[in-house]
Design a protein around this motif. Structure first.
Motif, PDB file in Angstrom:
ATOM      1  N   VAL A   2      18.105  97.177  28.837  1.00 36.75           N
ATOM      2  CA  VAL A   2      18.385  95.749  28.923  1.00 36.75           C
ATOM      3  C   VAL A   2      17.522  95.019  27.900  1.00 36.75           C
ATOM      4  CG1 VAL A   2      18.285  93.720  30.406  1.00 36.75           C
ATOM      5  CG2 VAL A   2      18.918  95.938  31.365  1.00 36.75           C
ATOM      6  N   VAL A   3      18.158  94.189  27.082  1.00 37.31           N
ATOM      7  CA  VAL A   3      17.430  93.402  26.090  1.00 37.31           C
ATOM      8  C   VAL A   3      17.352  91.974  26.598  1.00 37.31           C
ATOM      9  CG1 VAL A   3      17.390  92.589  23.723  1.00 37.31           C
ATOM     10  CG2 VAL A   3      18.241  94.873  24.223  1.00 37.31           C
ATOM     11  N   ALA A   4      16.145  91.519  26.874  1.00 41.36           N
ATOM     12  CA  ALA A   4      15.926  90.157  27.364  1.00 41.36           C
ATOM     13  C   ALA A   4      15.498  89.264  26.199  1.00 41.36           C
ATOM     14  CB  ALA A   4      14.865  90.157  28.452  1.00 41.36           C
ATOM     15  N   ALA A   5      15.396  87.978  26.472  1.00 40.68           N
ATOM     16  CA  ALA A   5      15.034  87.020  25.422  1.00 40.68           C
ATOM     17  C   ALA A   5      13.649  87.306  24.854  1.00 40.68           C
ATOM     18  CB  ALA A   5      15.095  85.600  25.976  1.00 40.68           C
ATOM     19  N   GLY A  42      15.210  77.962  22.968  1.00 35.55           N
ATOM     20  CA  GLY A  42      14.355  77.046  23.726  1.00 35.55           C
ATOM     21  C   GLY A  42      15.145  75.955  24.425  1.00 35.55           C
ATOM     22  N   LEU A  43      16.125  75.388  23.722  1.00 38.79           N
ATOM     23  CA  LEU A  43      16.959  74.359  24.343  1.00 38.79           C
ATOM     24  C   LEU A  43      17.825  74.945  25.449  1.00 38.79           C
ATOM     25  CD1 LEU A  43      18.082  72.213  21.293  1.00 38.79           C
ATOM     26  CD2 LEU A  43      16.501  71.577  23.115  1.00 38.79           C
ATOM     27  N   ASN A  44      18.264  76.187  25.273  1.00 38.67           N
ATOM     28  CA  ASN A  44      19.053  76.828  26.314  1.00 38.67           C
ATOM     29  C   ASN A  44      18.222  77.005  27.579  1.00 38.67           C
ATOM     30  OD1 ASN A  44      21.375  78.112  27.359  1.00 38.67           O
ATOM     31  ND2 ASN A  44      20.396  80.077  27.045  1.00 38.67           N
ATOM     32  N   GLY A  45      16.932  77.251  27.428  1.00 35.84           N
ATOM     33  CA  GLY A  45      16.058  77.372  28.585  1.00 35.84           C
ATOM     34  C   GLY A  45      15.928  76.062  29.347  1.00 35.84           C
ATOM     35  N   ILE A  46      16.092  74.961  28.641  1.00 30.85           N
ATOM     36  CA  ILE A  46      15.969  73.652  29.283  1.00 30.85           C
ATOM     37  C   ILE A  46      17.314  73.161  29.810  1.00 30.85           C
ATOM     38  CG2 ILE A  46      15.397  71.219  28.884  1.00 30.85           C
ATOM     39  CD1 ILE A  46      13.446  72.200  26.694  1.00 30.85           C
ATOM     40  N   TYR A  47      18.332  73.209  28.970  1.00 32.32           N
ATOM     41  CA  TYR A  47      19.617  72.609  29.312  1.00 32.32           C
ATOM     42  C   TYR A  47      20.666  73.608  29.771  1.00 32.32           C
ATOM     43  CZ  TYR A  47      17.624  68.540  27.049  1.00 32.32           C
ATOM     44  OH  TYR A  47      16.813  67.504  26.703  1.00 32.32           O
ATOM     45  N   HIS A  48      20.409  74.913  29.665  1.00 37.17           N
ATOM     46  CA  HIS A  48      21.309  75.968  30.156  1.00 37.17           C
ATOM     47  C   HIS A  48      22.719  75.853  29.576  1.00 37.17           C
ATOM     48  CE1 HIS A  48      18.134  77.054  32.864  1.00 37.17           C
ATOM     49  NE2 HIS A  48      18.092  75.828  33.319  1.00 37.17           N
ATOM     50  N   PHE A  49      22.802  75.877  28.229  1.00 41.48           N
ATOM     51  CA  PHE A  49      24.099  75.879  27.564  1.00 41.48           C
ATOM     52  C   PHE A  49      24.872  77.139  27.920  1.00 41.48           C
ATOM     53  CE2 PHE A  49      21.528  73.523  24.255  1.00 41.48           C
ATOM     54  CZ  PHE A  49      21.988  72.270  24.637  1.00 41.48           C
ATOM     55  N   VAL A  50      24.175  78.273  27.913  1.00 43.86           N
ATOM     56  CA  VAL A  50      24.782  79.561  28.232  1.00 43.86           C
ATOM     57  C   VAL A  50      24.098  80.107  29.460  1.00 43.86           C
ATOM     58  CG1 VAL A  50      25.242  81.892  27.386  1.00 43.86           C
ATOM     59  CG2 VAL A  50      25.230  79.979  25.783  1.00 43.86           C
ATOM     60  N   SER A  51      24.878  80.501  30.439  1.00 44.72           N
ATOM     61  CA  SER A  51      24.278  80.984  31.699  1.00 44.72           C
ATOM     62  C   SER A  51      23.689  82.354  31.520  1.00 44.72           C
ATOM     63  CB  SER A  51      25.327  81.053  32.793  1.00 44.72           C
ATOM     64  OG  SER A  51      25.983  79.829  32.911  1.00 44.72           O
TER      65      SER A  51
END
Length: 51
Positions: A2-5, A42-51
């Protein structure tokens, strides 16, 4: 596997370093793309563009 962020940043940094050593003119593009990707993650972590 599994490759995580938190696994992506070191891999991208390693690839960017190798590419910069091979073709130094790519430095501007590699830095720009890296900054854009890190910003989007970083923005995805805040606004959750992609689940």
């Amino acid at each position: 596997m599994v490759v995580a962020a938190n696994h992506i940043a070191p891999i991208v940094a390693l690839l960017a370093g190798v590419l910069i050593l091979i073709v130094p003119r790519l430095l501007n593009f590699i830095v720009a793309i890296y900054l854009i990707v890190v910003g989007l993650i970083g923005l995805n972590g805040i606004y959750h563009f992609v689940s």
